[in-house]
Design an enzyme around this catalytic site. Sequence first.
Site, PDB file in Angstrom:
ATOM      1  N   ASP A 137      10.362  11.001   7.958  1.00 46.44           N
ATOM      2  CA  ASP A 137      10.084   9.590   8.234  1.00 46.44           C
ATOM      3  C   ASP A 137      11.396   8.829   8.331  1.00 46.44           C
ATOM      4  O   ASP A 137      12.383   9.354   8.863  1.00 46.44           O
ATOM      5  CB  ASP A 137       9.192   9.035   7.107  1.00 46.44           C
ATOM      6  CG  ASP A 137       8.258   7.938   7.577  1.00 46.44           C
ATOM      7  OD1 ASP A 137       8.745   6.818   7.780  1.00 46.44           O
ATOM      8  OD2 ASP A 137       7.048   8.193   7.725  1.00 46.44           O
ATOM      9  N   ASP A 146       8.593   2.289  -9.412  1.00 51.30           N
ATOM     10  CA  ASP A 146       7.268   2.903  -9.474  1.00 51.30           C
ATOM     11  C   ASP A 146       7.282   4.365  -9.037  1.00 51.30           C
ATOM     12  O   ASP A 146       6.232   4.997  -8.979  1.00 51.30           O
ATOM     13  CB  ASP A 146       6.269   2.107  -8.621  1.00 51.30           C
ATOM     14  CG  ASP A 146       4.822   2.319  -9.080  1.00 51.30           C
ATOM     15  OD1 ASP A 146       4.628   2.803 -10.209  1.00 51.30           O
ATOM     16  OD2 ASP A 146       3.902   2.008  -8.304  1.00 51.30           O
ATOM     17  N   HIS A 169       9.426   2.092   6.113  1.00 52.19           N
ATOM     18  CA  HIS A 169       8.258   2.900   6.449  1.00 52.19           C
ATOM     19  C   HIS A 169       8.100   4.138   5.565  1.00 52.19           C
ATOM     20  O   HIS A 169       7.019   4.404   5.017  1.00 52.19           O
ATOM     21  CB  HIS A 169       8.335   3.301   7.925  1.00 52.19           C
ATOM     22  CG  HIS A 169       7.084   3.852   8.499  1.00 52.19           C
ATOM     23  ND1 HIS A 169       6.745   5.191   8.407  1.00 52.19           N
ATOM     24  CD2 HIS A 169       6.072   3.258   9.192  1.00 52.19           C
ATOM     25  CE1 HIS A 169       5.588   5.391   9.021  1.00 52.19           C
ATOM     26  NE2 HIS A 169       5.155   4.245   9.512  1.00 52.19           N
ATOM     27  N   ASN A 183       1.048   2.481 -14.801  1.00 51.92           N
ATOM     28  CA  ASN A 183       2.254   2.045 -15.511  1.00 51.92           C
ATOM     29  C   ASN A 183       2.459   0.534 -15.472  1.00 51.92           C
ATOM     30  O   ASN A 183       3.476   0.022 -15.926  1.00 51.92           O
ATOM     31  CB  ASN A 183       3.492   2.748 -14.956  1.00 51.92           C
ATOM     32  CG  ASN A 183       3.733   2.449 -13.478  1.00 51.92           C
ATOM     33  OD1 ASN A 183       2.936   1.756 -12.836  1.00 51.92           O
ATOM     34  ND2 ASN A 183       4.816   2.976 -12.933  1.00 51.92           N
ATOM     35  N   VAL A 187       2.056   0.108  -7.453  1.00 53.08           N
ATOM     36  CA  VAL A 187       0.709   0.534  -7.067  1.00 53.08           C
ATOM     37  C   VAL A 187       0.420   1.879  -7.722  1.00 53.08           C
ATOM     38  O   VAL A 187       1.274   2.452  -8.399  1.00 53.08           O
ATOM     39  CB  VAL A 187       0.591   0.661  -5.532  1.00 53.08           C
ATOM     40  CG1 VAL A 187       0.800  -0.682  -4.856  1.00 53.08           C
ATOM     41  CG2 VAL A 187       1.571   1.705  -4.993  1.00 53.08           C
ATOM     42  N   ALA A 276       0.387  15.262  15.858  1.00 53.89           N
ATOM     43  CA  ALA A 276      -0.958  15.269  15.277  1.00 53.89           C
ATOM     44  C   ALA A 276      -1.938  16.125  16.068  1.00 53.89           C
ATOM     45  O   ALA A 276      -2.821  16.756  15.488  1.00 53.89           O
ATOM     46  CB  ALA A 276      -1.489  13.839  15.170  1.00 53.89           C
ATOM     47  N   VAL A 281      -2.492  21.411  13.021  1.00 54.58           N
ATOM     48  CA  VAL A 281      -2.032  20.215  12.328  1.00 54.58           C
ATOM     49  C   VAL A 281      -3.243  19.345  11.983  1.00 54.58           C
ATOM     50  O   VAL A 281      -4.118  19.137  12.828  1.00 54.58           O
ATOM     51  CB  VAL A 281      -1.034  19.416  13.193  1.00 54.58           C
ATOM     52  CG1 VAL A 281      -0.594  18.136  12.476  1.00 54.58           C
ATOM     53  CG2 VAL A 281       0.175  20.275  13.552  1.00 54.58           C
ATOM     54  N   SER A 332      -0.343   5.813  10.028  1.00 54.93           N
ATOM     55  CA  SER A 332       0.760   6.278   9.184  1.00 54.93           C
ATOM     56  C   SER A 332       0.376   6.321   7.717  1.00 54.93           C
ATOM     57  O   SER A 332       0.904   7.137   6.952  1.00 54.93           O
ATOM     58  CB  SER A 332       1.973   5.351   9.329  1.00 54.93           C
ATOM     59  OG  SER A 332       2.784   5.721  10.413  1.00 54.93           O
TER      60      SER A 332
END
Length: 462
Positions: A137, A146, A169, A183, A187, A276, A281, A332
Amino acid sequence: MRRFLALILTILTAVSLAVPLPVLAAEEPAADFDGYLVRLNETGEADSLTLLGTDSCSEVSEGLCLVEDLDTVQAMDQLGLVEYYEPNYRLELLDAGEYTPTQWNLLATNAQAAWEHTDAGGRFDARGDGVTVAIIDSGVWAEHTDFDQANILPYFDVAGTASGVDGWHGTFVAGVIAAQVGNGMGVDGVTPDVTILPICVTKNGNATVAHLVSAIDYAVEQGVDVINLSIGGNNAAQAMEEACRRALDAGIILVAAAGNYKAGQTQSSSIYMYPASFDGVVSVSACRQDGQQVVFDDSYSYFNDQVTVSAPGTDIQSLYPDGGVATREGTSFAAPMVTAMAAMAKQRCPDITPEAFMQLLCASATDLGEPGYDIYYGHGLVDIAAFLEALDESFPAAPEICYFAQYAANGQMLTVTQLPGGEADLETVEIVDGAVLGKLFRLDDTGAPLSEAQIITLDPSN
């Protein structure tokens, strides 16, 4: 021959050959591209060092070169050095927009089942522990609080950025997979114990097929278990397909975003995104929340007969490189939900094949849309709880054999007791005279240790 070849390539940077040359690939493809990818044949590979010595050639992977100009490519082909060539197409990250924060995607897919799932010994076995996921990426900002920084490997930078991070991204994708759970910050990720290998293939948001091929080959060399590909283009580049096949043949599960339509772009089931849409895949389309229902998001998500499954992709909340949180949409961010499920499968069964994973994934999905397979949802919306049940049935945990050894103060072993009921049987074990230390050993049915021995201090007075 080598000196003659080098001379021809040098001359052709300024003057084209007068003799017409055969064309194996489109000379002026419609898509944007940067140079040409050239697969050398056996003759070409023998002369590859000479070729790579020119300014216009660079090596992408073994037997695959990136050549800047078409004249040089055609000269190589005329000399009988080329198996095929094709444009080095530019690729794009597949995000679509920013929206209102929520983590509805975790509830819709029953992600909490992964956080609570344990083996016979009570240990979590679906959080991705011991599994490495390569995120190809824009890089991952590992300093986000996090993330478990110990589980973020050193980055590999294909594109030549200054820090291995090119925008937000990749960090966002990584957060969906590996953010820490419960925590009180950021998120919750689906598999918080997974190890992440960040591979940056973009610079200023730009990437090419050559970058992606190099990244996939690097991931294979590093022995990763799963690769997330929230990136792609509309051209089925042969070099890209070959790289994916090498990864699949190595037992690596590949999960990719099905693709996003841009504003004003004509939508059609005949439009495909790659990697994809390559065979083998896992292609993931995107869904949105509609009241209490989950529906295909036809505002941007690709749909075609290569879609494997669907997952939430709209209003997805995840991590940003500034240390905060944002909410975006795109296939994504549907793909990493499935990548996390692949990590669960690899934790439970390291030898599970990409084919076996795909079968379990499809069989456990919730059928939406038209009955059976359809081009929007594929085999359905992923369901993590149902997937784990299917995983338990198809790949039951190996029986665990427990032994409890007791030791004297001088280190002498006094006795060993087998515990048929596992750790729970410890309460029934009688402490022998002189024992001050105990060790609990967990073995599989072959006698191999499942974990380090658990050391227990014994009270001789009891």
